[in-house]
Motif scaffolding. Sequence first.
Motif, PDB file in Angstrom:
ATOM      1  N   ASN A 622       0.869  -1.328  -0.034  1.00  0.00           N
ATOM      2  CA  ASN A 622       0.121   0.065   0.105  1.00  0.00           C
ATOM      3  C   ASN A 622       0.914   1.221   0.125  1.00  0.00           C
ATOM      4  OD1 ASN A 622      -2.311  -0.984  -0.191  1.00  0.00           O
ATOM      5  ND2 ASN A 622      -2.963  -1.242   2.263  1.00  0.00           N
ATOM      6  N   ALA A 626       0.951   4.319  -2.550  1.00  0.00           N
ATOM      7  CA  ALA A 626       0.575   5.375  -2.543  1.00  0.00           C
ATOM      8  C   ALA A 626       1.715   6.612  -2.621  1.00  0.00           C
ATOM      9  CB  ALA A 626       0.438   5.776  -0.741  1.00  0.00           C
ATOM     10  N   ASP A 656       5.399   6.017   5.198  1.00  0.00           N
ATOM     11  CA  ASP A 656       5.795   6.050   4.126  1.00  0.00           C
ATOM     12  C   ASP A 656       5.818   7.667   3.824  1.00  0.00           C
ATOM     13  OD1 ASP A 656       3.178   7.074   2.881  1.00  0.00           O
ATOM     14  OD2 ASP A 656       2.556   4.970   3.599  1.00  0.00           O
ATOM     15  N   HIS A 659       0.918   9.827  -0.557  1.00  0.00           N
ATOM     16  CA  HIS A 659       0.048  11.101  -0.486  1.00  0.00           C
ATOM     17  C   HIS A 659      -0.764  11.246   0.891  1.00  0.00           C
ATOM     18  CE1 HIS A 659      -2.846   8.115  -0.870  1.00  0.00           C
ATOM     19  NE2 HIS A 659      -2.628   7.427  -2.131  1.00  0.00           N
ATOM     20  N   GLY A 660      -0.444  10.133   1.812  1.00  0.00           N
ATOM     21  CA  GLY A 660      -1.185  10.306   3.273  1.00  0.00           C
ATOM     22  C   GLY A 660      -2.799  10.018   3.149  1.00  0.00           C
ATOM     23  N   VAL A 661      -3.148  10.076   4.492  1.00  0.00           N
ATOM     24  CA  VAL A 661      -4.921   9.920   4.459  1.00  0.00           C
ATOM     25  C   VAL A 661      -5.420  10.960   5.111  1.00  0.00           C
ATOM     26  CG1 VAL A 661      -4.833   7.306   4.322  1.00  0.00           C
ATOM     27  CG2 VAL A 661      -4.302   8.457   6.525  1.00  0.00           C
ATOM     28  N   LEU A 669     -10.903   3.217   6.454  1.00  0.00           N
ATOM     29  CA  LEU A 669      -9.765   2.504   5.724  1.00  0.00           C
ATOM     30  C   LEU A 669     -10.089   1.029   5.849  1.00  0.00           C
ATOM     31  CD1 LEU A 669      -6.736   4.669   6.131  1.00  0.00           C
ATOM     32  CD2 LEU A 669      -8.323   4.344   4.157  1.00  0.00           C
ATOM     33  N   PHE A 674     -13.987  -0.996   1.319  1.00  0.00           N
ATOM     34  CA  PHE A 674     -13.715   0.252   1.071  1.00  0.00           C
ATOM     35  C   PHE A 674     -12.215   0.473   0.279  1.00  0.00           C
ATOM     36  CE2 PHE A 674     -13.651   4.632   1.816  1.00  0.00           C
ATOM     37  CZ  PHE A 674     -12.378   5.130   1.752  1.00  0.00           C
ATOM     38  N   SER A 675     -12.409   1.365  -0.797  1.00  0.00           N
ATOM     39  CA  SER A 675     -10.966   1.645  -1.448  1.00  0.00           C
ATOM     40  C   SER A 675     -11.568   3.037  -2.193  1.00  0.00           C
ATOM     41  CB  SER A 675     -10.834   0.651  -2.486  1.00  0.00           C
ATOM     42  OG  SER A 675      -9.796   0.931  -3.283  1.00  0.00           O
ATOM     43  N   THR A 676     -10.273   3.627  -2.313  1.00  0.00           N
ATOM     44  CA  THR A 676     -10.328   4.933  -2.951  1.00  0.00           C
ATOM     45  C   THR A 676      -9.611   4.700  -4.436  1.00  0.00           C
ATOM     46  OG1 THR A 676      -8.029   5.803  -2.270  1.00  0.00           O
ATOM     47  CG2 THR A 676     -10.084   6.449  -1.126  1.00  0.00           C
ATOM     48  N   LYS A 677      -9.271   3.596  -4.643  1.00  0.00           N
ATOM     49  CA  LYS A 677      -8.683   3.213  -5.984  1.00  0.00           C
ATOM     50  C   LYS A 677      -9.826   2.752  -6.800  1.00  0.00           C
ATOM     51  CE  LYS A 677      -4.718   2.190  -3.423  1.00  0.00           C
ATOM     52  NZ  LYS A 677      -4.117   0.939  -2.605  1.00  0.00           N
ATOM     53  N   THR A 681      -9.992  -3.610  -4.488  1.00  0.00           N
ATOM     54  CA  THR A 681     -10.680  -4.449  -3.747  1.00  0.00           C
ATOM     55  C   THR A 681     -11.017  -4.090  -2.552  1.00  0.00           C
ATOM     56  OG1 THR A 681      -9.043  -5.568  -2.543  1.00  0.00           O
ATOM     57  CG2 THR A 681      -9.433  -6.455  -4.741  1.00  0.00           C
ATOM     58  N   GLY A 682     -10.295  -3.207  -1.740  1.00  0.00           N
ATOM     59  CA  GLY A 682     -10.792  -2.751  -0.509  1.00  0.00           C
ATOM     60  C   GLY A 682     -10.621  -3.565   0.672  1.00  0.00           C
ATOM     61  N   GLY A 684      -7.398  -5.404   1.291  1.00  0.00           N
ATOM     62  CA  GLY A 684      -6.136  -5.348   1.952  1.00  0.00           C
ATOM     63  C   GLY A 684      -6.046  -4.918   3.461  1.00  0.00           C
ATOM     64  N   LEU A 685      -6.604  -3.709   3.882  1.00  0.00           N
ATOM     65  CA  LEU A 685      -6.512  -3.411   5.258  1.00  0.00           C
ATOM     66  C   LEU A 685      -7.566  -3.982   6.054  1.00  0.00           C
ATOM     67  CD1 LEU A 685      -5.685   0.532   4.688  1.00  0.00           C
ATOM     68  CD2 LEU A 685      -4.398  -1.139   5.277  1.00  0.00           C
ATOM     69  N   PHE A 711       1.268   3.606   9.374  1.00  0.00           N
ATOM     70  CA  PHE A 711       0.454   2.569   9.941  1.00  0.00           C
ATOM     71  C   PHE A 711       1.052   2.057  11.191  1.00  0.00           C
ATOM     72  CE2 PHE A 711      -3.146   2.079   7.313  1.00  0.00           C
ATOM     73  CZ  PHE A 711      -2.763   2.890   6.141  1.00  0.00           C
TER      74      PHE A 711
END
Length: 730
Positions: A622, A626, A656, A659-661, A669, A674-677, A681-682, A684-685, A711
Amino acid sequence: MAVLGLSFILFSQTSLNLDFIQPDNPQQTLVFAALSALIFLLFVVLTFILARNLFKLYAERRMGVLGSRFRTRMVVGALILSFLPVIFMFQFAYVLMNRSIDKWFSGPVEALKEDSERLSLLLSDYAATNAQGEAKALASNPELQRAVSARDDAAIRALLERHGAAMEGGFVLLRIGHESLRGYHTPASVAEMATAIEPALQASGPLRRIQWKETEYLAGSESLGADARIYVAMPLPAKLAATMKSIEANHARYYELGRDRRNARRLFMQQLLLITVLVLFAATWLSLFVARLVTQPVAALAFATNEISQGHLDYRVQVRAADELGELVTSFNRMAAELENNRVQIEQSRRDLADTNMALTAANDAIEQRRREIETILQNVPTGVLSLDSAQRVTHTNASFSKMFSREGNTTGSTVTQLFDPIVAHDLERLLRRADRMGTSSREMQIKTENGELHVEVTAASLQHDRQRMGYVIVFEDLSDLLHAQKQVAWREVARRVAHEIKNPLTPIALSAERIRRHLERHEAGVPFGGNSLAVIESCAETISGAVETVRTLVDEFSTLARFPTAQPQPTNINHIVDSALALFHERLDGISVRTDLDPNLPDTLADPEGIKRVIANLVDNAAEAMRDSMVKEIHIRTSFLADADHHVLEISVSDTGHGVTDQLKEKLFLPYFSTKDRGTGLGLAIVSRIVEEHRGSVRVEKNQPMGARFIIELPLTVAPKPKPESTHA
Ligand code: ADP
């Protein structure tokens, strides 16, 4: 040697020792003549050699022999240099010789000779007069006259002996009548001397010479009385005779020489010429010698250069030379040796190359064979294979791929976007990026084709060699049939289990329901509800609700089981897991620097290594995703152990510079799906969160300074082994 010997002879000849060049006897004359002949011979020989050398040089120059020009120049130079002094010397010596010879044979020498002759005559006259005077003096002595006439021998002897002092080594002879001679002071007996003396006594005139042995006497005589005569002999100085003889002999020799002066001049002339030629010869010879010292190595070098240019690299210059020329020859030979060495090496390399070529051809054949095999295998495997170059352009597809996606014709060179619809292409590109980082990456996808929707497992592998990307291979495995079959099996199993599990609580429910129904029937038959009946009904209701609760728990656990595999906790060192998770990305995080800060005192804890590894890999992936558009790309992983009175916590943080959250997103998250991409798939987290929960830990996200996200996972330190939860399998 000849030149040395000649020089010696010349020196002897020119030392003007007249005795040496004036022969005393025939033997010396012979030697003298031989020497002259020898000198002449040498003169001729030297002239010949000189002429021959010059002629040879001329011929060589005409023929263009290498070095002849230099030699000519040297010889001409030497001749010019030596010519002037030689001519001058010749002139000077010639004049000097002519003058000297004339002087030697001039007047004073003649006068000297005459004077010495006269001196000798005067000396003889003086001795003769002396002797005559003495004779006269004795003849006029009256005592002697008396003794002679009386023939008194004793008185004569006594008288003459008394007179002896005046005799100066001479002697007296006396003749009386016709008697034999009487002698006084004679060097020997009169009888012995008589033969030598008699002829002199007979001679008349003033000079009567008497020679007795070495000594010459001059005698004078006078009559004594009537019939007697007295003779007095006076000696000349002892060496006079020898000296006079020597003077005379020398004079005769000198006279001879004077007569022979032409010869002498010629001889000197010869010698002079010889010296001249000798000097010229020496100059020529020396210049030729010096020139040869230079031209010989130069000619040898020129010849060697020619040989080497024709490829005879083993040729070496053998001439011995001094100084710089010697160094030149040495360095030339060294150069030739190096050339030869290089050629040997080149030959060797050429042979090696030929061998390598053969080996390469064989290897190429083997590779070609293998390629054909792989090609055949690829064409025949049921999975679709798509290979791309490093610029993600198609290089190869197999038959199954063409069949799966109905792509007939040549697809080589086209991009993923040209082959698939934009959404699928975007997913594939993401998969490729992930493969770049992790080596391989796979996910399930549903792709619409002409023949309907395909359910495929797509695996992308990034081919890298020495950190250089060579390309990709994407494998499409059609899961439609498999999934169908698996789903059936799974459902059957689930149905069987669910039936089995539900059957257990169903029995007490059924029994309780039956008991309640019996009590109700009894009540309808008129039996009133007793305390017992109510107690039974209550107990049955409790049993039923207990059984229902059991069924709900079962259903919950089934759903958990359906989603995740059971964790396998074991004593684990989190640092090792971080390392093994990073190993997945080995050399694949292009342009991203990974910094780790692992606590060396981190204690082991009970954890599922595979689960934690998946957590860290997801977070790193991730983070990399990012930072795609960031200028600075750095991932920082840190582990630490925090301990106080009742908390022992292991902390893992992944930061990292992406771009941050935002604050709004923070809460969502970790929710599944839930995914912004686009098409993310939303999951991973959500998986991260689930695994951390299983370990009774927590996960949160913070802002990283100065940019990006951090994280943080906290896991409680678990030392005692936990029994595996078995309730789900009951
Ligand atoms: P997916 O990545 O498949 O969308 P995830 O659960 O991995 O699903 O992530 C959910 C969302 O969290 C992402 O879409 C992204 O917006 C955000 N996110 C995850 N990790 C980071 C990160 N390191 N920095 C910024 N945003 C992140």
